[in-house]
Design a protein around this motif. Sequence first.
Motif, short mmCIF file in Angstrom:
data_model
loop_
_atom_site.label_atom_id
_atom_site.label_comp_id
_atom_site.label_asym_id
_atom_site.label_seq_id
_atom_site.Cartn_x
_atom_site.Cartn_y
_atom_site.Cartn_z
N GLU A 45 0.81 -1.22 0.00
CA GLU A 45 0.00 0.00 0.00
C GLU A 45 0.84 1.27 0.00
N LEU A 46 1.92 1.30 0.80
CA LEU A 46 2.66 2.54 1.03
C LEU A 46 3.94 2.67 0.21
N GLU A 47 4.38 1.59 -0.40
CA GLU A 47 5.57 1.58 -1.25
C GLU A 47 6.80 2.21 -0.59
N PRO A 48 7.19 1.69 0.57
CA PRO A 48 8.43 2.19 1.19
C PRO A 48 9.63 1.67 0.40
N ASN A 49 10.77 2.34 0.55
CA ASN A 49 11.97 1.75 -0.05
C ASN A 49 12.86 1.12 1.00
N VAL A 50 12.52 1.34 2.30
CA VAL A 50 13.21 0.66 3.40
C VAL A 50 12.18 0.25 4.44
N ILE A 51 12.32 -0.98 4.95
CA ILE A 51 11.48 -1.44 6.06
C ILE A 51 12.38 -1.76 7.24
N LEU A 52 12.08 -1.17 8.39
CA LEU A 52 12.78 -1.50 9.63
C LEU A 52 11.95 -2.57 10.32
N MET A 53 12.43 -3.80 10.33
CA MET A 53 11.63 -4.97 10.71
C MET A 53 12.10 -5.61 12.02
N ASP A 54 11.19 -5.68 12.98
CA ASP A 54 11.47 -6.42 14.21
C ASP A 54 11.48 -7.91 13.88
N LEU A 55 12.37 -8.65 14.51
CA LEU A 55 12.50 -10.07 14.21
C LEU A 55 11.47 -10.91 14.96
N SER A 56 11.31 -10.65 16.25
CA SER A 56 10.42 -11.45 17.09
C SER A 56 9.11 -10.72 17.34
N MET A 57 8.04 -11.24 16.72
CA MET A 57 6.70 -10.68 16.92
C MET A 57 5.76 -11.86 17.16
N PRO A 58 5.39 -12.10 18.43
CA PRO A 58 4.62 -13.30 18.78
C PRO A 58 3.21 -13.35 18.21
N HIS A 59 2.63 -12.20 17.91
CA HIS A 59 1.26 -12.18 17.39
C HIS A 59 1.29 -11.95 15.88
N GLY A 60 0.72 -12.87 15.13
CA GLY A 60 0.75 -12.75 13.68
C GLY A 60 2.01 -13.35 13.11
N LYS A 61 2.40 -12.88 11.94
CA LYS A 61 3.57 -13.42 11.23
C LYS A 61 4.85 -12.80 11.77
N ASP A 62 5.88 -13.64 11.99
CA ASP A 62 7.14 -13.12 12.53
C ASP A 62 7.93 -12.37 11.46
N GLY A 63 8.94 -11.64 11.90
CA GLY A 63 9.71 -10.79 11.01
C GLY A 63 10.49 -11.54 9.95
N LEU A 64 10.98 -12.73 10.29
CA LEU A 64 11.76 -13.51 9.33
C LEU A 64 10.90 -13.98 8.17
N THR A 65 9.71 -14.49 8.50
CA THR A 65 8.78 -14.96 7.47
C THR A 65 8.31 -13.80 6.61
N ALA A 66 7.98 -12.69 7.26
CA ALA A 66 7.52 -11.51 6.53
C ALA A 66 8.61 -10.99 5.59
N THR A 67 9.85 -11.01 6.06
CA THR A 67 10.97 -10.56 5.22
C THR A 67 11.08 -11.40 3.96
N THR A 68 11.01 -12.72 4.12
CA THR A 68 11.11 -13.63 2.98
C THR A 68 10.01 -13.34 1.96
N GLU A 69 8.78 -13.17 2.45
CA GLU A 69 7.64 -12.95 1.54
C GLU A 69 7.71 -11.58 0.86
N ILE A 70 8.08 -10.56 1.62
CA ILE A 70 8.17 -9.21 1.04
C ILE A 70 9.25 -9.15 -0.03
N LYS A 71 10.39 -9.80 0.21
CA LYS A 71 11.47 -9.78 -0.78
C LYS A 71 11.08 -10.51 -2.07
N LYS A 72 10.23 -11.52 -1.94
CA LYS A 72 9.74 -12.22 -3.15
C LYS A 72 8.80 -11.32 -3.94
#
Length: 218
Positions: A45-72
């Motif tokens: 939605e926002l088209e950032p060019n940098v994402i500052l991503m927390d690694l450990s997020m117990p609720h919802g999808k964790d940062g590692l999984t989100a990173t993999t999907e976003i990069k794809k």
Amino acid sequence: MIRLLIVDDHAVVRSGLSMLLGAKPNIKVVGEASEGNEAIEKAEELEPNVILMDLSMPHGKDGLTATTEIKKMFPKIAILILTMHDDEEYLFRVIQAGASGYILKSAPHDELVSAIESVSTGQAYLYPSATKKLMTEYLEKLKQGDNNDIYEHLSDREKEVLALIVKGYSNKEIAEQLVISVKTVETHKSNLMEKLKLKTRPELVKYAVKKGLLNYEL
């Protein structure tokens, strides 16, 4: 101007980072997300060019999984992992996921800003101790010898002998199969062990199985 999306499960952390980083003249905080699924939606939605991503997020999808999907989905977005984990295991997993950098939450504010600026220009960023860990791992591999690369430098005959060894052939059977003497087979085997830095036949067999040589065609 760096368009920054901040992802962290703690509202206070997001608010503090937003105020700190948004005050920089070259950074615009375009949004925040509390977990990985929301981060993926906001990235689109926002088209950032940098994402500052927390690694450990117990609720919802964790940062590692989100990173993999976003990069794809959005390979041009640079993702900087912000975490409290100074752990070698996390470091390598983050790199494999496609993140551009990895920085600790305990890092000074100026270092965080520098890291964001670095990844925004396509560079990679690792905090000093992480760089040391990567170099240690690399040097350890050099010390042990990189067998995968060495395999490509084996002669065709040596590869044939190795393939027959892993298939269970004796030296005599290998000699008959390749129409060479048993002594020649033993010489090739000795050369293989030396080049691959292996000491026993079981080690040689284990290596050949890992290389997928059971299906090697002579």
